[in-house]
Design an enzyme around this catalytic site. Structure first.
Site, PDB file in Angstrom:
ATOM      1  N   ASP A  62       0.832  -1.203   0.000  1.00  0.00           N
ATOM      2  CA  ASP A  62       0.000   0.000   0.000  1.00  0.00           C
ATOM      3  C   ASP A  62       0.867   1.254   0.000  1.00  0.00           C
ATOM      4  OD1 ASP A  62      -2.798  -0.722   0.022  1.00  0.00           O
ATOM      5  OD2 ASP A  62      -2.456  -1.614   1.976  1.00  0.00           O
ATOM      6  N   VAL A  63       1.915   1.246   0.811  1.00  0.00           N
ATOM      7  CA  VAL A  63       2.795   2.411   0.888  1.00  0.00           C
ATOM      8  C   VAL A  63       3.498   2.642  -0.449  1.00  0.00           C
ATOM      9  CG1 VAL A  63       4.835   3.376   2.009  1.00  0.00           C
ATOM     10  CG2 VAL A  63       3.110   2.191   3.383  1.00  0.00           C
TER      11      VAL A  63
END
Length: 393
Positions: free
Chosen positions: A169-170
């Site tokens: 996600d990051v």
């Protein structure tokens, strides 16, 4: 001082982590970000806890500052018309609904770009908008498993392990911010917006970097190495007398400098260890002998000695140690923001240090629908006064 993205208007229909992280970056850089949720709040991270502070979850606060919040029922004709009206004057729209969902609502790129040809439209999905898995939802844990990340994390004893942070996600949030900024720059030259199709899967594969390159060149399937490096030795965690320390030797010069500090001088003269390739081939033997040496001194003593020799090293710190460290303070990596109902919030600050257009902390993470009454004026008004106790570099 205006931010680098001052005047850029972002309509944020994303939730959880990848999209909100991207839009927080844009907001920190000065963009006017409007967070859109369903009535009552539909970003699941609002409810992911503990910990909570006066009802607001820590997870939600991590990626939602510098945004205003409005609530819209996207499943209704009225709500869909609201998004079309806002998109007409937006520079960027970002969402992370499953492939095809926005199109079902009449809010796909083709529809909105006809209303606003300058619109930059960023879609974040689990697996992208093409391919056999395009219809599947994507969660970081699943993507870590399918992208190979878990297969290289852990040890032979533990088996596959995920990384402790939702790194896919990051990565995707960072790639989204880069892609949006690139599209904004391209629009300066062409006058046209464009669609960005980003997936957690693609971004996770890209972030494998040298591990993927090793496999593509050799055909050898990488095995989990724990804290070891696949290409460099010694580059690992060792036990000093008072706790673990990482020593990262990047070349032969640094290795021999390390050996000059050891009581067992035969390590530095052993023919098996003279080159990095030899050290990789004999990593277990070398690490066993190094561990016997490292445990004879404290972490602080090793830090001092290794720093004098120009050898990278650092203690394995807890988050308590991290946030007490003078380097963290010197780099202004925390910021305290004020919320009218939640109170003071201590957050991780932006790592972006721009000399002429610095980041700013204008708005604390909003309550769901906090700015509904301002919706019509949000796109016309300039930035609000700063609302924080940030340290300026």
């Amino acid at each position: 001082m205006p931010g680098a993205l001052d005047g850029v208007r972002v309509l944020d229909l994303s939730r959880v982590l990848a999209g909100p992280y991207a839009t927080m970056i844009l907001g920190d850089l000065g963009a006017d970000v409007i967070k859109v949720e369903a009535p009552g709040g539909s970003d699941d991270t609002r409810f992911w806890g503990p910990p909570f502070q006066n009802g607001m979850s820590a997870y939600y606060t991590a990626v939602n500052r510098n945004k205003r919040s409005i609530t819209v029922n996207l499943k209704s004709a009225e709500g869909q018309e609201t998004i079309r009206r806002l998109a007409e004057t937006a520079d960027v729209l970002i969402h992370n609904f499953k492939t095809g969902t926005m199109e079902q609502w009449g809010l796909g790129y083709e529809s909105l770009s006809r209303l606003n040809p300058r619109l930059i439209y960023c879609s974040i999905t689990g697996f992208g908008e093409t391919g056999p898995l395009a219809s599947l939802a994507g969660y970081d844990y699943i993507i870590q498993a399918m992208s190979g990340w878990m297969s290289i994390n852990g040890t032979a004893d533990t088996g596959p392990l995920k990384v402790g942070v939702a790194v896919t996600d990051v990565f995707t949030g960072l790639y989204a911010a880069v892609a949006i900024e690139a599209a904004l720059w391209a629009r300066q030259k062409t006058g046209r917006g464009q669609k960005i199709d980003l997936s957690l899967f693609d971004c996770a594969v890209s972030a494998l970097v040298n591990v993927a390159a090793n496999y593509l060149m050799s055909g050898n399937i990488p095995q989990p190495l724990g804290n070891e490096h696949p290409n460099i030795v010694p580059y690992s965690t060792y036990e000093a007398s008072d706790g673990p320390i990482v020593i990262a030797v990047g070349n032969d010069r640094q290795f021999h400098a390390l050996c000059s500090l050891l009581s067992d001088r035969s390590i530095g003269t052993d023919p098996r260890f003279q080159t990095n390739s030899g050290r990789v081939a004999h990593r277990d033997e070398l690490n066993r002998r190094l561990n016997e040496e490292i445990k004879q001194r404290s972490r602080a003593e090793w830090q001092r000695l290794l720093a004098e020799k120009g050898i990278p090293c650092g203690p394995v710190q807890t988050l308590e140690e991290l946030f007490r460290h003078p380097q963290t303070d010197a780099r202004h990596m925390t910021v305290t923001m004020h919320h009218p109902t939640v109170g003071k919030l201590k957050l991780v600050a932006s790592p972006l240090k721009l000399s002429e257009t610095p980041v700013s902390y204008r708005l604390p993470p909003p309550l769901a629908g906090e700015h509904n009454r301002e919706a019509e004026a949000l796109w016309r008004n300039g930035p609000t006064p700063e609302n924080c106790d940030a340290k300026s570099p």
